[in-house]
Design a protein around this motif. Structure first.
Motif, PDB file in Angstrom:
ATOM      1  N   ALA A  20     -43.505   9.937 -28.289  1.00 23.48           N
ATOM      2  CA  ALA A  20     -42.563   9.131 -27.511  1.00 23.48           C
ATOM      3  C   ALA A  20     -42.230   9.789 -26.190  1.00 23.48           C
ATOM      4  O   ALA A  20     -42.141   9.133 -25.154  1.00 23.48           O
ATOM      5  CB  ALA A  20     -41.297   8.884 -28.329  1.00 23.48           C
ATOM      6  N   ALA A  21     -42.053  11.098 -26.224  1.00 23.54           N
ATOM      7  CA  ALA A  21     -41.750  11.829 -24.990  1.00 23.54           C
ATOM      8  C   ALA A  21     -42.895  11.721 -24.006  1.00 23.54           C
ATOM      9  O   ALA A  21     -42.694  11.508 -22.813  1.00 23.54           O
ATOM     10  CB  ALA A  21     -41.458  13.300 -25.309  1.00 23.54           C
ATOM     11  N   ALA A  22     -44.108  11.879 -24.514  1.00 23.15           N
ATOM     12  CA  ALA A  22     -45.280  11.798 -23.644  1.00 23.15           C
ATOM     13  C   ALA A  22     -45.412  10.410 -23.036  1.00 23.15           C
ATOM     14  O   ALA A  22     -45.711  10.260 -21.843  1.00 23.15           O
ATOM     15  CB  ALA A  22     -46.542  12.150 -24.432  1.00 23.15           C
ATOM     16  N   LEU A  23     -45.170   9.378 -23.844  1.00 22.96           N
ATOM     17  CA  LEU A  23     -45.268   8.011 -23.341  1.00 22.96           C
ATOM     18  C   LEU A  23     -44.194   7.732 -22.293  1.00 22.96           C
ATOM     19  O   LEU A  23     -44.458   7.091 -21.270  1.00 22.96           O
ATOM     20  CB  LEU A  23     -45.137   7.021 -24.500  1.00 22.96           C
ATOM     21  CG  LEU A  23     -46.326   6.950 -25.455  1.00 22.96           C
ATOM     22  CD1 LEU A  23     -45.982   6.094 -26.669  1.00 22.96           C
ATOM     23  CD2 LEU A  23     -47.553   6.390 -24.742  1.00 22.96           C
ATOM     24  N   ALA A  24     -42.977   8.212 -22.546  1.00 21.65           N
ATOM     25  CA  ALA A  24     -41.894   8.005 -21.590  1.00 21.65           C
ATOM     26  C   ALA A  24     -42.199   8.682 -20.270  1.00 21.65           C
ATOM     27  O   ALA A  24     -42.027   8.103 -19.198  1.00 21.65           O
ATOM     28  CB  ALA A  24     -40.575   8.530 -22.171  1.00 21.65           C
ATOM     29  N   VAL A  53     -35.547  11.721 -26.268  1.00 20.89           N
ATOM     30  CA  VAL A  53     -36.530  12.721 -25.855  1.00 20.89           C
ATOM     31  C   VAL A  53     -36.353  12.980 -24.367  1.00 20.89           C
ATOM     32  O   VAL A  53     -36.127  12.056 -23.574  1.00 20.89           O
ATOM     33  CB  VAL A  53     -37.979  12.295 -26.160  1.00 20.89           C
ATOM     34  CG1 VAL A  53     -38.240  12.283 -27.648  1.00 20.89           C
ATOM     35  CG2 VAL A  53     -38.303  10.949 -25.541  1.00 20.89           C
ATOM     36  N   VAL A  54     -36.407  14.242 -23.999  1.00 22.24           N
ATOM     37  CA  VAL A  54     -36.188  14.648 -22.615  1.00 22.24           C
ATOM     38  C   VAL A  54     -37.348  14.189 -21.745  1.00 22.24           C
ATOM     39  O   VAL A  54     -38.521  14.338 -22.114  1.00 22.24           O
ATOM     40  CB  VAL A  54     -36.014  16.171 -22.536  1.00 22.24           C
ATOM     41  CG1 VAL A  54     -36.063  16.656 -21.090  1.00 22.24           C
ATOM     42  CG2 VAL A  54     -34.699  16.571 -23.183  1.00 22.24           C
ATOM     43  N   ASP A  55     -37.015  13.599 -20.613  1.00 20.48           N
ATOM     44  CA  ASP A  55     -38.024  13.183 -19.631  1.00 20.48           C
ATOM     45  C   ASP A  55     -38.289  14.367 -18.697  1.00 20.48           C
ATOM     46  O   ASP A  55     -37.434  14.704 -17.870  1.00 20.48           O
ATOM     47  CB  ASP A  55     -37.512  11.985 -18.842  1.00 20.48           C
ATOM     48  CG  ASP A  55     -38.386  11.669 -17.643  1.00 20.48           C
ATOM     49  OD1 ASP A  55     -39.560  12.088 -17.624  1.00 20.48           O
ATOM     50  OD2 ASP A  55     -37.884  11.013 -16.702  1.00 20.48           O
ATOM     51  N   PRO A  56     -39.456  15.018 -18.815  1.00 20.27           N
ATOM     52  CA  PRO A  56     -39.715  16.215 -18.001  1.00 20.27           C
ATOM     53  C   PRO A  56     -39.848  15.932 -16.520  1.00 20.27           C
ATOM     54  O   PRO A  56     -39.785  16.867 -15.714  1.00 20.27           O
ATOM     55  CB  PRO A  56     -41.029  16.756 -18.592  1.00 20.27           C
ATOM     56  CG  PRO A  56     -41.686  15.564 -19.210  1.00 20.27           C
ATOM     57  CD  PRO A  56     -40.571  14.700 -19.720  1.00 20.27           C
ATOM     58  N   THR A  57     -40.012  14.666 -16.125  1.00 17.50           N
ATOM     59  CA  THR A  57     -40.096  14.348 -14.704  1.00 17.50           C
ATOM     60  C   THR A  57     -38.716  14.273 -14.054  1.00 17.50           C
ATOM     61  O   THR A  57     -38.613  14.165 -12.832  1.00 17.50           O
ATOM     62  CB  THR A  57     -40.842  13.021 -14.467  1.00 17.50           C
ATOM     63  OG1 THR A  57     -40.045  11.931 -14.960  1.00 17.50           O
ATOM     64  CG2 THR A  57     -42.186  13.024 -15.168  1.00 17.50           C
ATOM     65  N   ARG A 176     -35.894   0.918 -21.463  1.00 12.18           N
ATOM     66  CA  ARG A 176     -35.191   1.670 -22.492  1.00 12.18           C
ATOM     67  C   ARG A 176     -33.932   2.305 -21.908  1.00 12.18           C
ATOM     68  O   ARG A 176     -33.857   2.526 -20.695  1.00 12.18           O
ATOM     69  CB  ARG A 176     -36.082   2.770 -23.077  1.00 12.18           C
ATOM     70  CG  ARG A 176     -37.151   2.278 -24.040  1.00 12.18           C
ATOM     71  CD  ARG A 176     -37.921   3.458 -24.625  1.00 12.18           C
ATOM     72  NE  ARG A 176     -38.879   3.044 -25.619  1.00 12.18           N
ATOM     73  CZ  ARG A 176     -38.634   2.936 -26.923  1.00 12.18           C
ATOM     74  NH1 ARG A 176     -37.413   3.223 -27.363  1.00 12.18           N
ATOM     75  NH2 ARG A 176     -39.557   2.556 -27.765  1.00 12.18           N
ATOM     76  N   GLN A 177     -32.977   2.601 -22.774  1.00 13.09           N
ATOM     77  CA  GLN A 177     -31.787   3.298 -22.329  1.00 13.09           C
ATOM     78  C   GLN A 177     -32.145   4.739 -21.970  1.00 13.09           C
ATOM     79  O   GLN A 177     -32.854   5.427 -22.708  1.00 13.09           O
ATOM     80  CB  GLN A 177     -30.713   3.301 -23.426  1.00 13.09           C
ATOM     81  CG  GLN A 177     -29.392   3.905 -22.949  1.00 13.09           C
ATOM     82  CD  GLN A 177     -28.506   4.376 -24.083  1.00 13.09           C
ATOM     83  OE1 GLN A 177     -28.981   4.956 -25.045  1.00 13.09           O
ATOM     84  NE2 GLN A 177     -27.205   4.119 -23.965  1.00 13.09           N
ATOM     85  N   VAL A 178     -31.652   5.192 -20.831  1.00 12.47           N
ATOM     86  CA  VAL A 178     -31.821   6.570 -20.388  1.00 12.47           C
ATOM     87  C   VAL A 178     -30.435   7.145 -20.121  1.00 12.47           C
ATOM     88  O   VAL A 178     -29.608   6.508 -19.463  1.00 12.47           O
ATOM     89  CB  VAL A 178     -32.676   6.654 -19.106  1.00 12.47           C
ATOM     90  CG1 VAL A 178     -32.793   8.097 -18.623  1.00 12.47           C
ATOM     91  CG2 VAL A 178     -34.058   6.061 -19.348  1.00 12.47           C
ATOM     92  N   CYS A 179     -30.167   8.323 -20.650  1.00 10.97           N
ATOM     93  CA  CYS A 179     -28.888   8.997 -20.410  1.00 10.97           C
ATOM     94  C   CYS A 179     -29.149  10.355 -19.773  1.00 10.97           C
ATOM     95  O   CYS A 179     -30.160  11.006 -20.067  1.00 10.97           O
ATOM     96  CB  CYS A 179     -28.120   9.199 -21.706  1.00 10.97           C
ATOM     97  SG  CYS A 179     -27.570   7.665 -22.505  1.00 10.97           S
ATOM     98  N   ALA A 214     -32.791  11.829 -20.530  1.00 17.01           N
ATOM     99  CA  ALA A 214     -33.459  11.686 -21.819  1.00 17.01           C
ATOM    100  C   ALA A 214     -33.524  10.212 -22.201  1.00 17.01           C
ATOM    101  O   ALA A 214     -32.606   9.446 -21.934  1.00 17.01           O
ATOM    102  CB  ALA A 214     -32.729  12.495 -22.890  1.00 17.01           C
ATOM    103  N   VAL A 215     -34.625   9.837 -22.846  1.00 19.21           N
ATOM    104  CA  VAL A 215     -34.915   8.458 -23.184  1.00 19.21           C
ATOM    105  C   VAL A 215     -34.581   8.191 -24.644  1.00 19.21           C
ATOM    106  O   VAL A 215     -35.013   8.931 -25.536  1.00 19.21           O
ATOM    107  CB  VAL A 215     -36.394   8.136 -22.925  1.00 19.21           C
ATOM    108  CG1 VAL A 215     -36.698   6.667 -23.254  1.00 19.21           C
ATOM    109  CG2 VAL A 215     -36.769   8.447 -21.480  1.00 19.21           C
ATOM    110  N   ASN A 216     -33.827   7.139 -24.891  1.00 20.32           N
ATOM    111  CA  ASN A 216     -33.479   6.728 -26.254  1.00 20.32           C
ATOM    112  C   ASN A 216     -34.723   6.154 -26.922  1.00 20.32           C
ATOM    113  O   ASN A 216     -35.283   5.155 -26.471  1.00 20.32           O
ATOM    114  CB  ASN A 216     -32.357   5.679 -26.190  1.00 20.32           C
ATOM    115  CG  ASN A 216     -31.857   5.284 -27.563  1.00 20.32           C
ATOM    116  OD1 ASN A 216     -32.479   5.518 -28.580  1.00 20.32           O
ATOM    117  ND2 ASN A 216     -30.689   4.636 -27.569  1.00 20.32           N
ATOM    118  N   ILE A 217     -35.153   6.784 -28.022  1.00 15.28           N
ATOM    119  CA  ILE A 217     -36.358   6.319 -28.708  1.00 15.28           C
ATOM    120  C   ILE A 217     -36.036   5.596 -30.013  1.00 15.28           C
ATOM    121  O   ILE A 217     -36.942   5.223 -30.758  1.00 15.28           O
ATOM    122  CB  ILE A 217     -37.344   7.464 -28.998  1.00 15.28           C
ATOM    123  CG1 ILE A 217     -36.694   8.521 -29.894  1.00 15.28           C
ATOM    124  CG2 ILE A 217     -37.859   8.077 -27.703  1.00 15.28           C
ATOM    125  CD1 ILE A 217     -37.685   9.561 -30.399  1.00 15.28           C
TER     126      ILE A 217
END
Length: 222
Positions: A20-24, A53-57, A176-179, A214-217
């Protein structure tokens, strides 16, 4: 094989989170060149019981260290991966983020090589750092403070991050929700055994500025 309604095993859950993190991250990167001209919609606060999952970008750690009583040396680390789990009350949770120390960028090649050396981060022996927390403080639906520990150079020490801003939105890019938010703290690098330069003008106190998204999965408000 799992029964149809069986809970995923830990290994399966880890694989799902990584995927999920990789896809986000891939979605953010792909959309960066063609971001829609539309505002992100508010999406409440972090969802009770949700996994993120943390968005590394959009997640980096910056440091600021004064030297010789004049200017401030600055650098930035990228993150490798990370997960955030909000508990069932929605008033606390757990965080686990790994930072890629070898990614440091000060803007000066010579300085990059120096801080990667044994004088500072000794990346050959300690290529990553890790921040883990099991307490997240909220005010309403906003994170205000995180109590955790930072493992760096083989040493684990307590670190408290205070939020200077925080919010959640429905991403127009990935639906998706991102916080996320901006956090900061000040530490003494000597606590982790990074002592070079302290006797002759490179300050021990280091300000850390952390940006996290971070993306809500596991679903949530839209």
């Amino acid at each position: 094989m799992h029964a149809p309604n069986a809970m995923p095993q830990p290994a399966t859950m880890i694989i799902q989170s990584v995927a999920a993190a990789a896809l986000a991250a891939a979605a953010f990167l792909a959309a960066a060149q063609t971001a829609p001209e539309m505002a992100a919609q508010p999406a409440g606060g972090p969802v009770k019981g949700a996994s993120y999952v943390v968005d590394p970008t959009h997640t980096f750690v910056m440091y600021e260290m004064g030297h010789y009583g004049t200017t401030t040396n600055r650098g930035r680390f990228s993150t490798k991966d990370g997960t955030i789990k909000i508990d069932g009350t929605g008033k606390s949770g757990k965080i686990d983020i790994t930072m890629d120390i070898s990614s440091i960028n000060t803007g000066v090649d010579l300085l990059n090589r120096h801080v990667l050396s044994k004088d500072f981060f000794n990346v050959a022996e300690f290529p990553v750092a890790r921040f883990v927390a099991d307490k997240i403080d909220f005010s309403g639906d906003k994170v205000t403070e995180v109590d955790g520990s930072l493992t760096l150079m083989g040493q684990t020490k307590p670190v408290k991050l205070k939020a200077s801003r925080f919010g959640c939105y429905l991403s127009p890019l990935i639906k998706r929700q991102v916080c996320g938010g901006d956090f900061e703290t000040t530490v003494e690098r000597s606590n982790w055994g990074i002592n070079w330069g302290i006797p002759f003008g490179f300050e021990d106190r280091v300000r850390l500025l952390v940006q996290v998204e971070a993306v809500n999965i596991t679903g949530g408000p839209s």
